[in-house]
Design a protein around this motif. Sequence first.
Motif, PDB file in Angstrom:
ATOM      1  N   SER A   1       0.836  -1.192   0.000  1.00  0.00           N
ATOM      2  CA  SER A   1       0.000   0.000   0.000  1.00  0.00           C
ATOM      3  C   SER A   1       0.875   1.248   0.000  1.00  0.00           C
ATOM      4  O   SER A   1       2.008   1.221   0.476  1.00  0.00           O
ATOM      5  CB  SER A   1      -0.903   0.008   1.229  1.00  0.00           C
ATOM      6  OG  SER A   1      -1.823   1.072   1.160  1.00  0.00           O
TER       7      SER A   1
ATOM      8  N   GLU B   1      -3.567   7.486  10.381  1.00  0.00           N
ATOM      9  CA  GLU B   1      -4.466   6.344  10.176  1.00  0.00           C
ATOM     10  C   GLU B   1      -3.805   5.274   9.307  1.00  0.00           C
ATOM     11  O   GLU B   1      -3.963   4.078   9.552  1.00  0.00           O
ATOM     12  CB  GLU B   1      -5.781   6.814   9.555  1.00  0.00           C
ATOM     13  CG  GLU B   1      -6.619   7.638  10.507  1.00  0.00           C
ATOM     14  CD  GLU B   1      -7.791   8.341   9.846  1.00  0.00           C
ATOM     15  OE1 GLU B   1      -7.913   8.305   8.590  1.00  0.00           O
ATOM     16  OE2 GLU B   1      -8.596   8.942  10.583  1.00  0.00           O
ATOM     17  N   PHE B   2      -3.045   5.702   8.301  1.00  0.00           N
ATOM     18  CA  PHE B   2      -2.318   4.769   7.441  1.00  0.00           C
ATOM     19  C   PHE B   2      -1.311   3.972   8.267  1.00  0.00           C
ATOM     20  O   PHE B   2      -1.235   2.746   8.172  1.00  0.00           O
ATOM     21  CB  PHE B   2      -1.607   5.543   6.319  1.00  0.00           C
ATOM     22  CG  PHE B   2      -0.827   4.687   5.371  1.00  0.00           C
ATOM     23  CD1 PHE B   2      -1.447   4.065   4.298  1.00  0.00           C
ATOM     24  CD2 PHE B   2       0.535   4.516   5.526  1.00  0.00           C
ATOM     25  CE1 PHE B   2      -0.734   3.279   3.408  1.00  0.00           C
ATOM     26  CE2 PHE B   2       1.267   3.733   4.640  1.00  0.00           C
ATOM     27  CZ  PHE B   2       0.627   3.122   3.580  1.00  0.00           C
TER      28      PHE B   2
ATOM     29  N   ALA C   1      -1.343   3.475  11.523  1.00  0.00           N
ATOM     30  CA  ALA C   1      -2.062   2.614  12.470  1.00  0.00           C
ATOM     31  C   ALA C   1      -2.641   1.382  11.791  1.00  0.00           C
ATOM     32  O   ALA C   1      -2.669   0.300  12.373  1.00  0.00           O
ATOM     33  CB  ALA C   1      -3.172   3.412  13.150  1.00  0.00           C
ATOM     34  N   GLU C   2      -3.078   1.529  10.548  1.00  0.00           N
ATOM     35  CA  GLU C   2      -3.669   0.409   9.820  1.00  0.00           C
ATOM     36  C   GLU C   2      -2.660  -0.709   9.583  1.00  0.00           C
ATOM     37  O   GLU C   2      -2.990  -1.889   9.665  1.00  0.00           O
ATOM     38  CB  GLU C   2      -4.226   0.896   8.485  1.00  0.00           C
ATOM     39  CG  GLU C   2      -4.846  -0.203   7.642  1.00  0.00           C
ATOM     40  CD  GLU C   2      -5.417   0.308   6.327  1.00  0.00           C
ATOM     41  OE1 GLU C   2      -5.807  -0.543   5.527  1.00  0.00           O
ATOM     42  OE2 GLU C   2      -5.470   1.537   6.112  1.00  0.00           O
ATOM     43  N   TYR C   3      -1.412  -0.350   9.288  1.00  0.00           N
ATOM     44  CA  TYR C   3      -0.412  -1.358   8.929  1.00  0.00           C
ATOM     45  C   TYR C   3       0.629  -1.609  10.004  1.00  0.00           C
ATOM     46  O   TYR C   3       1.422  -2.545   9.894  1.00  0.00           O
ATOM     47  CB  TYR C   3       0.301  -0.936   7.634  1.00  0.00           C
ATOM     48  CG  TYR C   3      -0.619  -0.980   6.447  1.00  0.00           C
ATOM     49  CD1 TYR C   3      -0.969  -2.193   5.866  1.00  0.00           C
ATOM     50  CD2 TYR C   3      -1.166   0.176   5.922  1.00  0.00           C
ATOM     51  CE1 TYR C   3      -1.830  -2.243   4.787  1.00  0.00           C
ATOM     52  CE2 TYR C   3      -2.029   0.137   4.837  1.00  0.00           C
ATOM     53  CZ  TYR C   3      -2.351  -1.079   4.283  1.00  0.00           C
ATOM     54  OH  TYR C   3      -3.202  -1.137   3.216  1.00  0.00           O
ATOM     55  N   ASP C   4       0.657  -0.810  11.038  1.00  0.00           N
ATOM     56  CA  ASP C   4       1.721  -0.841  12.038  1.00  0.00           C
ATOM     57  C   ASP C   4       2.024  -2.230  12.591  1.00  0.00           C
ATOM     58  O   ASP C   4       3.175  -2.601  12.728  1.00  0.00           O
ATOM     59  CB  ASP C   4       1.377   0.117  13.180  1.00  0.00           C
ATOM     60  CG  ASP C   4       2.491   0.219  14.197  1.00  0.00           C
ATOM     61  OD1 ASP C   4       3.652   0.312  13.768  1.00  0.00           O
ATOM     62  OD2 ASP C   4       2.199   0.200  15.405  1.00  0.00           O
ATOM     63  N   GLU C   5       1.027  -3.006  12.904  1.00  0.00           N
ATOM     64  CA  GLU C   5       1.257  -4.307  13.535  1.00  0.00           C
ATOM     65  C   GLU C   5       1.496  -5.423  12.534  1.00  0.00           C
ATOM     66  O   GLU C   5       1.994  -6.486  12.906  1.00  0.00           O
ATOM     67  CB  GLU C   5       0.090  -4.649  14.445  1.00  0.00           C
ATOM     68  CG  GLU C   5       0.003  -3.718  15.639  1.00  0.00           C
ATOM     69  CD  GLU C   5      -1.080  -4.133  16.613  1.00  0.00           C
ATOM     70  OE1 GLU C   5      -1.506  -5.298  16.589  1.00  0.00           O
ATOM     71  OE2 GLU C   5      -1.494  -3.272  17.394  1.00  0.00           O
ATOM     72  N   THR C   6       1.154  -5.222  11.282  1.00  0.00           N
ATOM     73  CA  THR C   6       1.250  -6.302  10.303  1.00  0.00           C
ATOM     74  C   THR C   6       2.302  -6.073   9.232  1.00  0.00           C
ATOM     75  O   THR C   6       2.725  -7.028   8.581  1.00  0.00           O
ATOM     76  CB  THR C   6      -0.101  -6.507   9.596  1.00  0.00           C
ATOM     77  OG1 THR C   6      -0.477  -5.293   8.952  1.00  0.00           O
ATOM     78  CG2 THR C   6      -1.176  -6.920  10.583  1.00  0.00           C
TER      79      THR C   6
END
Length: 74
Positions: free
Chosen positions: A33, A52-53, A55-60
């Motif tokens: 992304s 938000e971007f 946070a959306e991908y931070d853990e994965t």
Amino acid sequence: MKDPNPINLTPSSEVEASGWVAEARDKDGHLISTMAWIDSMSINENLKGLGEFIAEYDETAPVQVFLGTLSAKL
């Protein structure tokens, strides 16, 4: 198919040169992304979107913010 150039194999340097503000990649380094700066939105709205971007991908997936591109927008 002659000379395929899948987007997921695009190097980070090309993504940054294309003007994207941030990218997320999977554990194998494939691009999953990107995040653009939207000139019609306010700085606060864009920064909120960047948060938000992340946070959306931070853990994965690792997220890289291109500071040169970001600072040019501020």
